[in-house]
Design an enzyme around this catalytic site. Structure first.
Site, short mmCIF file in Angstrom:
data_model
loop_
_atom_site.label_atom_id
_atom_site.label_comp_id
_atom_site.label_asym_id
_atom_site.label_seq_id
_atom_site.Cartn_x
_atom_site.Cartn_y
_atom_site.Cartn_z
N SER A 119 36.00 -25.09 97.31
CA SER A 119 37.38 -24.60 97.25
C SER A 119 38.36 -25.77 97.12
O SER A 119 38.28 -26.53 96.17
CB SER A 119 37.66 -23.73 98.49
OG SER A 119 38.85 -23.02 98.36
N ASP A 254 36.04 -13.68 92.78
CA ASP A 254 36.81 -14.67 93.52
C ASP A 254 38.31 -14.43 93.38
O ASP A 254 38.88 -14.59 92.31
CB ASP A 254 36.45 -16.07 93.01
CG ASP A 254 36.91 -17.18 93.93
OD1 ASP A 254 37.87 -16.96 94.69
OD2 ASP A 254 36.30 -18.27 93.89
N HIS A 283 33.58 -16.22 97.45
CA HIS A 283 34.28 -17.51 97.52
C HIS A 283 33.94 -18.21 98.83
O HIS A 283 33.58 -19.39 98.84
CB HIS A 283 35.79 -17.29 97.40
CG HIS A 283 36.58 -18.56 97.47
ND1 HIS A 283 36.90 -19.30 96.35
CD2 HIS A 283 37.10 -19.24 98.53
CE1 HIS A 283 37.59 -20.37 96.71
NE2 HIS A 283 37.73 -20.36 98.03
#
Length: 307
Positions: A119, A254, A283
């Site tokens: 991320s 996502d 995610h």
């Protein structure tokens, strides 16, 4: 697995390692380091990193979270500075300095790094590649569900900026302060109910309890707000100059990184090494899909080992 709080840039930082502790002599010529997403509590990554090290067998795996996201135990003499007056320690720039200091202190210059960024950790990797001292040590970067562009424009970014942040600004401190006023058993029970509703494994109860502390929550939200402001268009020059070092892995469900971002990346950089998930991994893969993700990353690393 070994863990401890070590001072990095004068901030007590929770480090987890598998295969070799950070202060042991590194005999291997390669190492795996994972930079977490946000919230940056490495406790969420224990199953992923442990499985990855077991799959790799001969490479140490280290996980570093973000400065201020994981307070030491109350009995510890080490204290994390408060957010107010120390914003430069906890914003994106501060987190990047934090990672540079960690690598330069604990990774020998002749050891190559397989650097995993999850991320916002992937965006931080792009910034680390701007530092030649760090770049020269990197074997390959693995950008998992990478929030490297247009965060505010994503579906989750819209919810965060238009709904979550206004609510937190008014009620956040009161909510977290009240929650932490409750007995520990009641807090754990409420978190466990939340986990049951969203099918999150019980093993993360302790880490979630840390996340609920007001001093931690405010730094998590502060960093997220900085992400919305800073992570706009993709940093083309950095990507172009480092295509040989970058491996991207995008999800298909996502809310932070829509498939359209993957499509645009492939269009802009036809030679980019980018892969689209086929297993419907979330995610936040560390909560429910740690083991399959570890196997996927194992295969990536094996393809890019030093000869």
């Amino acid at each position: 697995m070994q863990e401890a709080y070590v001072n990095i840039n004068s901030i007590p930082t929770h480090i987890f390692t598998w295969g070799r502790w950070i202060e042991e002599t590194i005999t291997e010529k390669e190492i795996v380091i994972c930079i977490t997403g946000n919230p940056g509590l490495p406790g969420f990554y224990t199953e992923f990193a442990g499985t990855l090290q077991k799959e790799l067998g001969d490479l140490p795996v280290w996980v570093i979270g973000h400065a201020g996201h994981d307070d030491p135990p109350e009995a510890s003499i080490r204290e994390v500075p408060q957010l107010s007056g120390n914003e430069e320690l906890f914003n994106l720039d501060g987190q990047i300095r934090h990672k540079i200091a960690f690598i330069e202190k604990y990774v020998p210059s002749d050891v190559k790094i397989h650097l995993i960024g999850h991320s916002i950790g992937a965006w931080m990797i792009l910034q680390l590649l701007e530092n030649e001292r760090i770049r020269s040590r990197i074997q390959k970067c693995y950008m998992l569900f990478p929030t490297v562009e247009r965060m505010m424009e994503s579906p989750n970014g819209w919810v965060f900026t238009k709904v979550a942040m206004p609510l937190y600004s008014v009620f956040g401190y009161i909510f977290f302060s009240f929650f932490n006023f409750l007995p520990v058993w009641l807090r754990l029970m409420l978190i466990q109910i939340y986990f049951l509703i969203f099918s999150i494994p019980r093993q993360f109860l302790g880490t979630a309890l840390k996340y609920s502390k007001p001093s931690v929550a405010e730094k998590v939200v502060f960093l997220a707000d900085d992400e919305m402001a800073r992570v706009r268009g993709i940093q083309r020059e950095i990507v172009e100059q480092n295509l040989d070092l970058l491996k991207f892995y995008y999800g298909t469900t996502d809310g932070w990184v829509p498939i359209s971002y993957y499509d645009q990346l492939k269009k802009d950089y036809p030679k980019v090494d980018a892969q689209l998930d086929t297993k419907k991994i979330d995610h936040a893969f560390v909560l429910r899909h740690s083991q399959p993700m570890a196997v996927i990353v194992r295969d990536m690393i094996q393809q890019h080992r030093r000869v």
